[in-house]
Design a protein around this motif. Structure first.
Motif, PDB file in Angstrom:
ATOM      1  N   LEU A  44       0.826  -1.212   0.000  1.00  0.00           N
ATOM      2  CA  LEU A  44       0.000   0.000   0.000  1.00  0.00           C
ATOM      3  C   LEU A  44       0.859   1.261   0.000  1.00  0.00           C
ATOM      4  O   LEU A  44       0.430   2.298  -0.519  1.00  0.00           O
ATOM      5  N   SER A  45       2.044   1.204   0.601  1.00  0.00           N
ATOM      6  CA  SER A  45       3.008   2.288   0.626  1.00  0.00           C
ATOM      7  C   SER A  45       2.404   3.614   1.065  1.00  0.00           C
ATOM      8  O   SER A  45       2.463   4.620   0.344  1.00  0.00           O
ATOM      9  N   PRO A  46       1.812   3.670   2.241  1.00  0.00           N
ATOM     10  CA  PRO A  46       1.267   4.949   2.723  1.00  0.00           C
ATOM     11  C   PRO A  46       2.390   5.876   3.192  1.00  0.00           C
ATOM     12  O   PRO A  46       3.495   5.434   3.501  1.00  0.00           O
ATOM     13  N   ARG A  47       2.095   7.168   3.241  1.00  0.00           N
ATOM     14  CA  ARG A  47       3.073   8.123   3.764  1.00  0.00           C
ATOM     15  C   ARG A  47       3.167   8.032   5.274  1.00  0.00           C
ATOM     16  O   ARG A  47       4.233   8.169   5.855  1.00  0.00           O
ATOM     17  N   ILE A  48       2.019   7.766   5.931  1.00  0.00           N
ATOM     18  CA  ILE A  48       1.941   7.716   7.377  1.00  0.00           C
ATOM     19  C   ILE A  48       1.183   6.464   7.799  1.00  0.00           C
ATOM     20  O   ILE A  48       0.175   6.111   7.185  1.00  0.00           O
ATOM     21  N   VAL A  49       1.661   5.806   8.828  1.00  0.00           N
ATOM     22  CA  VAL A  49       0.927   4.730   9.482  1.00  0.00           C
ATOM     23  C   VAL A  49       0.594   5.197  10.897  1.00  0.00           C
ATOM     24  O   VAL A  49       1.483   5.610  11.651  1.00  0.00           O
ATOM     25  N   ALA A  50      -0.690   5.151  11.251  1.00  0.00           N
ATOM     26  CA  ALA A  50      -1.144   5.602  12.569  1.00  0.00           C
ATOM     27  C   ALA A  50      -1.691   4.410  13.346  1.00  0.00           C
ATOM     28  O   ALA A  50      -2.412   3.571  12.795  1.00  0.00           O
ATOM     29  N   MET A  51      -1.345   4.341  14.628  1.00  0.00           N
ATOM     30  CA  MET A  51      -1.807   3.264  15.499  1.00  0.00           C
ATOM     31  C   MET A  51      -2.024   3.809  16.900  1.00  0.00           C
ATOM     32  O   MET A  51      -1.471   4.847  17.261  1.00  0.00           O
ATOM     33  N   GLU A  52      -2.831   3.097  17.667  1.00  0.00           N
ATOM     34  CA  GLU A  52      -2.943   3.415  19.080  1.00  0.00           C
ATOM     35  C   GLU A  52      -1.686   2.924  19.799  1.00  0.00           C
ATOM     36  O   GLU A  52      -1.123   1.889  19.443  1.00  0.00           O
ATOM     37  N   ALA A  53      -1.257   3.660  20.820  1.00  0.00           N
ATOM     38  CA  ALA A  53      -0.041   3.313  21.559  1.00  0.00           C
ATOM     39  C   ALA A  53      -0.347   2.213  22.565  1.00  0.00           C
ATOM     40  O   ALA A  53      -0.458   2.446  23.770  1.00  0.00           O
ATOM     41  N   CYS A  54      -0.492   0.987  22.075  1.00  0.00           N
ATOM     42  CA  CYS A  54      -0.779  -0.157  22.933  1.00  0.00           C
ATOM     43  C   CYS A  54       0.462  -1.036  23.043  1.00  0.00           C
ATOM     44  O   CYS A  54       1.565  -0.637  22.658  1.00  0.00           O
ATOM     45  N   SER A  55       0.310  -2.252  23.528  1.00  0.00           N
ATOM     46  CA  SER A  55       1.454  -3.088  23.887  1.00  0.00           C
ATOM     47  C   SER A  55       2.390  -3.386  22.724  1.00  0.00           C
ATOM     48  O   SER A  55       3.606  -3.338  22.881  1.00  0.00           O
ATOM     49  N   SER A  56       1.866  -3.712  21.548  1.00  0.00           N
ATOM     50  CA  SER A  56       2.729  -4.082  20.427  1.00  0.00           C
ATOM     51  C   SER A  56       2.975  -2.940  19.454  1.00  0.00           C
ATOM     52  O   SER A  56       3.618  -3.132  18.416  1.00  0.00           O
ATOM     53  N   ALA A  57       2.504  -1.730  19.767  1.00  0.00           N
ATOM     54  CA  ALA A  57       2.607  -0.615  18.827  1.00  0.00           C
ATOM     55  C   ALA A  57       4.064  -0.231  18.556  1.00  0.00           C
ATOM     56  O   ALA A  57       4.415   0.109  17.424  1.00  0.00           O
ATOM     57  N   HIS A  58       4.905  -0.276  19.581  1.00  0.00           N
ATOM     58  CA  HIS A  58       6.298   0.135  19.394  1.00  0.00           C
ATOM     59  C   HIS A  58       7.052  -0.866  18.516  1.00  0.00           C
ATOM     60  O   HIS A  58       7.913  -0.471  17.711  1.00  0.00           O
ATOM     61  N   TYR A  59       6.710  -2.149  18.656  1.00  0.00           N
ATOM     62  CA  TYR A  59       7.336  -3.159  17.791  1.00  0.00           C
ATOM     63  C   TYR A  59       6.983  -2.895  16.337  1.00  0.00           C
ATOM     64  O   TYR A  59       7.875  -2.823  15.466  1.00  0.00           O
ATOM     65  N   TRP A  60       5.696  -2.736  16.050  1.00  0.00           N
ATOM     66  CA  TRP A  60       5.286  -2.492  14.674  1.00  0.00           C
ATOM     67  C   TRP A  60       5.775  -1.129  14.187  1.00  0.00           C
ATOM     68  O   TRP A  60       6.109  -0.965  13.002  1.00  0.00           O
ATOM     69  N   GLY A  61       5.834  -0.157  15.080  1.00  0.00           N
ATOM     70  CA  GLY A  61       6.361   1.147  14.691  1.00  0.00           C
ATOM     71  C   GLY A  61       7.790   1.056  14.193  1.00  0.00           C
ATOM     72  O   GLY A  61       8.148   1.685  13.181  1.00  0.00           O
ATOM     73  N   ARG A  62       8.611   0.275  14.878  1.00  0.00           N
ATOM     74  CA  ARG A  62      10.002   0.101  14.418  1.00  0.00           C
ATOM     75  C   ARG A  62      10.057  -0.616  13.081  1.00  0.00           C
ATOM     76  O   ARG A  62      10.860  -0.266  12.205  1.00  0.00           O
ATOM     77  N   ARG A  63       9.178  -1.613  12.891  1.00  0.00           N
ATOM     78  CA  ARG A  63       9.174  -2.341  11.615  1.00  0.00           C
ATOM     79  C   ARG A  63       8.783  -1.415  10.450  1.00  0.00           C
ATOM     80  O   ARG A  63       9.376  -1.482   9.375  1.00  0.00           O
ATOM     81  N   PHE A  64       7.790  -0.564  10.661  1.00  0.00           N
ATOM     82  CA  PHE A  64       7.343   0.321   9.589  1.00  0.00           C
ATOM     83  C   PHE A  64       8.367   1.428   9.306  1.00  0.00           C
ATOM     84  O   PHE A  64       8.554   1.831   8.160  1.00  0.00           O
TER      85      PHE A  64
END
Length: 341
Positions: A44-64
């Motif tokens: 999809l290649s979005p410019r921004i990925v937004a998520m709620e700051a929950c338990s696994s959010a930081h892991y996925w944030g680093r991956r993105f």
């Protein structure tokens, strides 16, 4: 497909995605399995990925971030007002996109592996301390039923236990002594584990320049310093020290209307653990400020006389939080007096 911002409702196995263009119009919506999430986002290649700051959010944030996508994490309490009609995964993902699009929205920085390690050590240490306290209270309760009263502090408990175990008369039967020995063995094991977490905290202090900088503040020791760095990092997400102290809940709660301001007690928002550490550190500083004649001690003594001990402790904790924000967000910082607590 032109997707500017992609909202992801995180889960363990099935993730809900909602994509929108720059104007906010919905362009994509689907459920994705965990194994397919990273591949789908890359396509999809979005410019921004937004998520709620929950338990696994930081892991996925680093991956993105590794694949070149900007990541915005939002506190769940700021997403809830944007949920339309009924709550479900699709509406939650759409609400995340709506919240992340607001120009005044505040975001949570993505934590590094080192920060999460620090956070994990503090959570484990807090659990172990709670278990030790519960165990001491259990023993004190059992002894109280046998007519033996021990003070509440762990130090007083340790001093009294040898005398208690030496009593072989009256209600202190061999069976009861065996029970005490079993519980005390459990407490010894807990204290060894607590000591091990303290060693890990000392190692973090030794390897972190940020932790060493803020440890120079009176009332901030290794535990507080590592906990602050684990939670806020370089603190550049905060505009100034006042924002950090407000985030920690160290400012008055406001209930104002009709042009009339009403200030109440502290808001107690944010991380209770961090706020507790700062206030306890401030209490230690207040204890040793009595009788001193330097400008800071005189200010604290006057504050205690005018507003009371507890308010003075919170005021000092607030001030320390502001100083921490400056030290963490500026490379050079400024000179602080020696004698950190």
């Amino acid at each position: 497909m032109d997707i500017d911002i992609l909202g992801i409702d995180l889960a363990k196995r099935v993730f809900q995605l909602h994509g929108a263009d720059r104007s906010g119009c919905a362009k994509y919506g689907a459920k994705v399995m965990r194994a397919e999430l990273l591949t789908t986002v890359r396509k999809l290649s979005p410019r921004i990925v937004a998520m709620e700051a929950c338990s696994s959010a930081h892991y996925w944030g680093r991956r993105f971030k590794e694949i070149g996508i900007e990541v915005r994490l939002i506190s769940p309490q700021y997403v809830s007002p944007f949920v339309k009609t009924n709550k479900n995964d699709a509406n939650d993902a759409a609400a995340i996109v709506e919240a992340a699009s607001r120009p005044t929205m505040r975001f949570v920085p993505v934590k590094s592996i080192e920060q999460q390690d620090m956070k994990a050590v503090h959570r484990v240490r807090e659990l172990l301390v709670h278990q030790r306290t519960a165990l001491i209270n259990q023993v004190r309760g059992l002894l109280g039923e046998r007519g033996v009263i021990i003070a509440q502090t762990p130090a007083a408990f340790k001093r009294a236990i040898p005398t208690v175990l030496a009593q072989c008369e009256g209600d202190m039967t061999p069976t009861f002594q065996a029970i005490l020995i079993e519980l005390l063995e459990q407490m010894r094991i807990l204290e060894e584990r607590i000591a091990r977490t303290n060693q890990w905290i000392a190692a973090f202090m030794k390897n972190s320049v940020l932790c060493q900088k803020i440890q120079a503040i009176d009332g901030v020791g290794p535990i507080t310093a590592t906990a602050m760095v684990a939670a806020v990092g370089d603190a550049k997400e905060f505009k100034n020290g006042r924002h950090l102290s407000a985030w920690l809940g160290l400012v008055p709660r406001q209930y104002s209307s009709g042009g009339k301001s009403r200030l109440q007690g502290i808001s107690k928002r944010g991380d209770t653990y961090l706020r507790t550490l700062l206030i306890h550190g401030a209490r230690v500083v207040l204890r040793y400020a009595i009788g001193k004649t330097d400008a800071r001690s005189r200010w604290l003594q006057d504050l205690i006389a005018r507003r009371g001990y507890n308010r003075a402790a919170v005021a000092l904790a607030n001030k320390n939080a502001r100083v921490i924000q400056v030290l963490l967000s500026h490379p050079d910082g400024y000179h602080l007096s020696e004698g950190a607590v």
